[in-house]
Design an enzyme around this catalytic site. Structure first.
Site, short mmCIF file in Angstrom:
data_model
loop_
_atom_site.label_atom_id
_atom_site.label_comp_id
_atom_site.label_asym_id
_atom_site.label_seq_id
_atom_site.Cartn_x
_atom_site.Cartn_y
_atom_site.Cartn_z
N ASP A 197 4.57 73.99 57.16
CA ASP A 197 4.81 73.42 55.84
C ASP A 197 6.26 73.73 55.48
OD1 ASP A 197 4.29 72.17 53.45
OD2 ASP A 197 2.98 73.73 52.64
N ARG A 252 9.38 81.27 57.55
CA ARG A 252 9.73 82.57 58.09
C ARG A 252 10.03 82.44 59.58
NH1 ARG A 252 5.18 86.26 54.98
NH2 ARG A 252 3.75 84.76 55.96
N ASP A 276 2.68 85.77 60.01
CA ASP A 276 3.12 87.17 59.91
C ASP A 276 2.09 88.11 60.54
OD1 ASP A 276 1.14 86.80 58.06
OD2 ASP A 276 2.11 87.93 56.45
N ASP A 315 -8.58 81.82 49.54
CA ASP A 315 -9.30 82.96 50.10
C ASP A 315 -10.25 83.59 49.09
OD1 ASP A 315 -7.06 83.68 48.67
OD2 ASP A 315 -6.47 85.31 50.00
#
Length: 443
Positions: free
Chosen positions: A140, A113, A209, A287
């Site tokens: 990555d 991104r 983000d 997570d």
């Protein structure tokens, strides 16, 4: 502080000189035995030989005088040692030697991104020190455009590239989740770089983000000592899962909580915890794995009332899960809170647990209908009680807070209690008194 210490040095020196002057005057002013005019001896009387008691008294006083000189010498040496804590600067001015600040690297997890620029720009904008908060961007995916954005920052950031870009074999039913496998692999490699290769003792992890608040760095710097000293803690997070505008108190930007739920989304851990987790790091869904009892081990994280991070990444491997309904409305703190100057001892386990439970269970119990319809009277707080998994989920969902549970732990919950604001009043969505543990089947 400097004026106070300078006064201490002056007073010590003054006392030294004054004390010794008094001793000398006492010795000099003492009448000699047999001196004319001495009390008890008439003029013209024959001189008396000093008694053994008088001679012994003089000798004892001389010994005392010598011992006192030695003691005062030691005091002067201590004063000189205190002076070594200052070093001259700008002529007659002196400056205190401040304790060395810890180095807390910020690890940015990136992939493909190019909007990582927004994340890094905000980090650089609010970063108080490049020395104490080095920024490491671990990439990555091998995405060329994203790599170019990261390289454009030059030596302002450290650019790491995850070398293993190979495909990952997964079960057929997990094919659509392959991205989660790659993320988990990347996290493990990146954290090993921070702790093993670069030898840091702590790290704050953000994804590409996330946008950070003005006091993001201040927040983590203040909480690092607590994280290191309190074994009942295992992370500090900048995120409140129920931190949407209208569900938090903007007037309490300095309010912090303990939570049993691992929040992520801008979080800090120390090397000792990574040493524990790394050997068993999962292949995917890292997570949710962190939220399992085997990893959490009844430890808590610190989280804020008002979030210090905001996610702007609707597109990703989660395909925007929760984004449109919850995440896009999270309130990002805009008020700088000087956390390093605040007393945060209230967050220690026993103190916090006692005070939190007292506040929750002394609050009046209200009904769901009264909360939902805004029929509460008084300033609050109020307690809304649930008794089962279903009652929790129904009330949470209908009141606008996140209703999912992981291994029985609600998002942002502490000892089963979820705190939020409803129509300007504090609500504690809580289990009955006497709660003792989570039920892992509530998932």
């Amino acid at each position: 502080m400097l004026r106070k210490r300078g006064s201490l040095i002056f007073c010590g020196t003054f006392l030294f000189v004054t004390w010794n002057a008094i001793l000398v005057l006492l010795l000099w002013g003492r009448p000699q035995p047999g001196q004319p005019g001495e009390a008890g001896q008439e003029q013209g009387a024959p001189l008396e030989i000093p008694s053994d008691d008088v001679v012994g008294d003089v000798l004892r006083m001389a010994d005392t005088f010598e011992a006192e000189l030695e003691r005062q010498k030691e005091i002067l040496l201590q004063i000189q040692n205190h002076q070594s804590l200052w070093e001259p600067s700008n002529g007659n001015k002196v400056k205190a030697v401040t304790p060395k600040q810890p180095i807390i690297p910020i690890l940015v997890i990136a992939c493909n991104r190019v909007t990582v620029r927004r994340c890094v720009d905000k980090l650089l904008q609010h970063r108080p020190s490049a020395e104490h908060f080095p920024i490491i961007v671990s990439q990555d995916c091998g995405h060329a455009e994203t790599a170019e954005v990261i390289r454009s920052y030059g030596d302002k950031v450290t650019h790491l590239k995850q070398p293993d870009l190979s495909d990952i074999a997964v079960r057929p039913e997990h094919k659509k989740f392959k991205g989660y496998y790659k993320i988990s692999r990347h996290y493990r490699w990146a954290l090993n770089q921070v702790f093993r290769t670069l030898s840091h003792s702590s790290v704050v992890i953000v994804e590409d983000d996330l946008e950070v608040a003005p006091d993001f760095f201040e927040y983590f710097r203040a909480l690092l000592p607590l994280l290191k000293s309190d074994p009942s803690l295992w992370c500090v997070s900048a995120w409140n899962d129920n931190g949407r505008d209208g569900y938090v108190d903007p007037g309490k930007a300095d309010l912090l909580y303990r939570t049993d739920f691992f929040p992520g989304l801008g979080w800090m851990l120390v090397r000792e915890v990574w040493d524990e987790l790394e050997p068993k790091w999962p292949a995917s869904f890292w997570d949710d794995w962190m939220r399992q009892p085997e990893q959490r081990r009844d430890r808590a994280c610190i989280r804020p009332e008002v979030s210090r991070t905001l996610t702007f990444g609707r597109q990703g491997v989660s395909l925007g899960q929760f984004f449109d309904k919850y995440l896009r409305y999270i309130k990002l703190n805009t008020e700088f809170v000087p956390f390093t100057k605040l007393d945060l001892s209230y967050l220690k386990e026993e103190t916090y647990k006692q005070n939190f439970e007292k506040e929750v269970y002394s609050a009046p119990v209200v009904t769901y209908e009264a909360v939902k319809q805004g029929q509460l009277t008084g300033p609050g707080p109020f307690r809304l009680q649930y008794s089962s998994k279903d009652s929790f989920k129904i009330m949470a969902k209908n009141l606008g807070v996140m209703d999912d549970l992981k291994s029985g732990v609600p998002r942002a919950g502490y000892r089963g209690v979820v705190s939020f604001i409803s129509r300007g009043r504090r609500i504690y969505l809580a289990p009955p008194p006497g709660w003792s543990k989570y039920d892992p089947t509530w998932s």
